[in-house]
Design a protein around this motif. Structure first.
Motif, short mmCIF file in Angstrom:
data_model
loop_
_atom_site.label_atom_id
_atom_site.label_comp_id
_atom_site.label_asym_id
_atom_site.label_seq_id
_atom_site.Cartn_x
_atom_site.Cartn_y
_atom_site.Cartn_z
N PRO A 126 1.17 -1.52 -1.78
CA PRO A 126 2.41 -0.79 -1.51
C PRO A 126 2.51 -0.38 -0.04
O PRO A 126 1.49 -0.15 0.62
N ARG A 127 3.74 -0.29 0.44
CA ARG A 127 4.01 0.27 1.77
C ARG A 127 4.95 1.45 1.57
O ARG A 127 6.13 1.29 1.30
N GLU A 215 8.56 5.52 10.98
CA GLU A 215 9.87 4.87 10.90
C GLU A 215 10.02 4.06 9.62
O GLU A 215 10.58 2.97 9.61
N SER A 216 9.49 4.59 8.53
CA SER A 216 9.58 3.93 7.22
C SER A 216 8.92 2.57 7.19
O SER A 216 9.16 1.77 6.29
N GLY A 217 8.10 2.25 8.18
CA GLY A 217 7.41 0.98 8.22
C GLY A 217 8.27 -0.19 8.64
O GLY A 217 7.85 -1.35 8.56
N ARG A 223 3.09 1.20 12.55
CA ARG A 223 1.80 1.51 11.93
C ARG A 223 0.74 1.79 12.99
O ARG A 223 -0.05 2.74 12.85
N GLU A 224 0.74 0.99 14.05
CA GLU A 224 -0.26 1.19 15.09
C GLU A 224 -0.02 2.51 15.83
O GLU A 224 -0.97 3.23 16.14
N ARG A 225 1.24 2.81 16.12
CA ARG A 225 1.54 4.08 16.81
C ARG A 225 1.11 5.26 15.96
O ARG A 225 0.51 6.23 16.47
N GLY A 248 -1.52 2.82 1.46
CA GLY A 248 -0.35 3.62 1.78
C GLY A 248 0.58 2.94 2.76
O GLY A 248 1.79 2.97 2.59
N LEU A 249 -0.01 2.31 3.77
CA LEU A 249 0.81 1.67 4.81
C LEU A 249 0.91 0.16 4.63
O LEU A 249 1.50 -0.52 5.47
#
Length: 321
Positions: A126-127, A215-217, A223-225, A248-249
């Motif tokens: 999931p993301r 930013e909701s992915g 993700r890196e930030r 999670g991500l």
């Protein structure tokens, strides 16, 4: 391997008695809702998530407010009923949340691992569209037994969260604003360790900024930030960030370093050794990049751990149930 039935959901349809959005998502190929949601679990008594093989209910606090989701897998579709103030905001993010955008390109393991991948072919990563609730759950699991982390989460949600109307006991987790207004001793009253309480309260004050970074992915660089920012926070290290990335991500290649059991489990599967370390685990998983967290998840869910030596410690296998 079919995941066993975790819980009956007799109140599944009651959630739609309130105003709601209903979305139907197409499902192609192998997909198992229960296995996918198991990656987000906080024990069988999690007041914010309950699921079985084909149905699931969960809640999220989002930048636009809380939402409750009720999902049913039927044939080639996933029917999702969404209630709450963020219903319209979350609609385009539902495929990521339910793992339907998880990309298995290039993942074709052979041998024993290939057989396990076939048995758990419906597992997707999931993301989450919002990260703070999940971050709290993971902080609670730092260096303690999983059952103790789950107890702290349940007590925290029941004391400071809010029950979803007509849901039969499903809860929204306490919002970041609520947590930011609490003191350490108030979290300790929920059987949360002081060090965990301090980290949670610090992150609660940053929650809006964390969600903006994520930013909701939608942005691959988000993700890196987010992870770089988290690693600069006191009490947040590689284990917390690695676990968040994978569970999670939606990062299929996440590495969870510093876990007590992961290196032993990975080495036991690949080499038969009962004890190992992070360096060897990384070497054993390296051929499977960019799917190292996927492989770890398959091993934890689908293979036995090495024999126990000494007192039982927190188990990632438990975290997936």
């Amino acid at each position: 391997m079919a995941i066993r039935r975790l819980i009956d959901l007799p109140h599944y349809d009651t959630i739609i008695r309130v105003p709601h959005h209903e979305i139907t998502l197409p499902v192609t190929g192998d997909y198992h809702l229960g296995q996918t949601l198991s990656l987000l679990t906080m024990g069988r008594g999690n007041p914010c998530l309950r699921h079985n093989e084909t149905q699931g209910q969960l809640t999220l606090n989002t930048p636009r407010g809380p939402v409750a989701l009720a999902a049913t897998r039927s044939g080639e579709t996933l029917r999702v009923v969404v209630t709450g103030s963020a219903a319209e905001w979350i609609e385009p993010l539902l495929p990521g949340l339910f793992g339907l955008e998880d990309d298995l390109t290039g993942f074709a393991p052979e041998g024993r691992l290939g057989r396990i991948a076939d048995e758990l072919a419906g597992l997707r990563l999931p993301r989450l569209p919002a990260v703070f609730d999940r971050l709290v759950q993971i902080v609670l699991q730092q260096l303690i037994q999983f059952r103790d982390a789950c107890r702290g989460w349940r007590l925290l949600v029941h004391r400071y969260g809010e029950e979803v109307p007509h849901s039969g006991g499903l809860y929204y987790a306490p919002t970041a604003e609520t947590l930011a207004g609490l003191a350490v001793y108030q979290l300790m009253e929920c059987d949360i360790l002081p060090k965990h309480a301090r980290v949670i309260l610090t992150l609660a004050k940053q929650a809006a900024a964390l969600e903006r970074l994520w930013e909701s992915g939608a942005d691959p660089a988000a993700r890196e930030r987010l992870c770089e920012h988290l690693l600069r926070q006191p009490g947040v290290g590689p284990w917390t960030v690695g676990y968040l990335r994978g569970a999670g991500l939606g990062d299929a290649d996440a590495l969870v370093l510093g876990d007590y059991g992961h290196p032993h489990h990975v080495a036991y599967f690949f080499t038969g050794k009962e004890r190992s370390d992070d360096d060897e685990m990384q070497q054993l998983l390296a051929p499977y990049a960019p799917h190292r967290y996927r492989v770890l998840s398959l091993l934890i869910l689908g293979t036995p751990p090495p024999p126990r030596r000494g007192p039982r410690r927190a188990s990632q296998r438990d975290r997936f149930r």
